[in-house]
Design a protein around this motif. Structure first.
Motif, PDB file in Angstrom:
ATOM      1  N   GLU A 197       6.095  -4.522   1.662  1.00 10.52           N
ATOM      2  CA  GLU A 197       7.215  -3.600   1.782  1.00 10.52           C
ATOM      3  C   GLU A 197       8.168  -3.751   0.596  1.00 10.52           C
ATOM      4  O   GLU A 197       8.253  -4.819  -0.002  1.00 10.52           O
ATOM      5  CB  GLU A 197       7.981  -3.864   3.081  1.00 10.52           C
ATOM      6  CG  GLU A 197       7.208  -3.470   4.321  1.00 10.52           C
ATOM      7  CD  GLU A 197       6.875  -1.981   4.344  1.00 10.52           C
ATOM      8  OE1 GLU A 197       7.762  -1.159   4.054  1.00 10.52           O
ATOM      9  OE2 GLU A 197       5.712  -1.647   4.627  1.00 10.52           O
ATOM     10  N   ALA A 213       6.770   0.055  -2.854  1.00  8.69           N
ATOM     11  CA  ALA A 213       6.191   0.625  -1.628  1.00  8.69           C
ATOM     12  C   ALA A 213       6.815   1.983  -1.325  1.00  8.69           C
ATOM     13  O   ALA A 213       6.114   2.927  -0.925  1.00  8.69           O
ATOM     14  CB  ALA A 213       6.398  -0.323  -0.457  1.00  8.69           C
ATOM     15  N   ASP A 214       8.104   2.101  -1.523  1.00  9.90           N
ATOM     16  CA  ASP A 214       8.803   3.355  -1.283  1.00  9.90           C
ATOM     17  C   ASP A 214       8.294   4.450  -2.220  1.00  9.90           C
ATOM     18  O   ASP A 214       8.015   5.578  -1.796  1.00  9.90           O
ATOM     19  CB  ASP A 214      10.307   3.147  -1.466  1.00  9.90           C
ATOM     20  CG  ASP A 214      11.133   4.347  -1.067  1.00  9.90           C
ATOM     21  OD1 ASP A 214      10.717   5.095  -0.157  1.00  9.90           O
ATOM     22  OD2 ASP A 214      12.212   4.541  -1.656  1.00  9.90           O
TER      23      ASP A 214
END
Length: 120
Positions: A90, A98-99
């Protein structure tokens, strides 16, 4: 290639683009971004900025997750393929790897992941 020139993989990518004869577009998260980098990363940043065909500096006085997110979104607006050096974990906040991978996939931008291990 498009990069925000963060220390590490971003700067390595930028150098590889230039060494391959490509053009580099730099998205700087804010006018004070360079001062957040280590001395070694500042050298790499300066070299890439000097060689870039385009440098866009976003108008964030504070370089925080909002600035990183805006820089990441600007990068996605300009790229045909996202190359992500990513450990699969994450993000530590908005605008992290990850975003950006998730957002690229939502936009149907092809994503190429180079597997990495998280340090420390």
């Amino acid at each position: 290639g498009v990069s925000a020139l963060a220390a590490g993989a971003d700067q390595l990518f930028a150098r590889a683009v230039l060494e391959a004869g490509g053009t580099l577009e730099v998205i700087v998260p804010g006018p004070h971004y360079r001062s957040t980098l280590s001395p070694d990363a500042r050298r790499g940043f300066d070299e890439a900025v000097d060689a870039a065909s385009t440098v866009t500096t976003l108008d964030f006085e504070r370089v925080d997750h909002n600035a990183y997110l805006a820089a990441g979104l600007a990068m996605l607006d300009r790229c045909d393929v996202l190359v992500a050096v990513w450990d699969g974990g994450e993000s530590r906040g908005s605008g992290g790897t990850a975003d950006m991978v998730r957002r690229a996939r939502e936009r149907d931008i092809p994503v190429r992941v180079i597997e990495a291990q998280r340090s420390g």
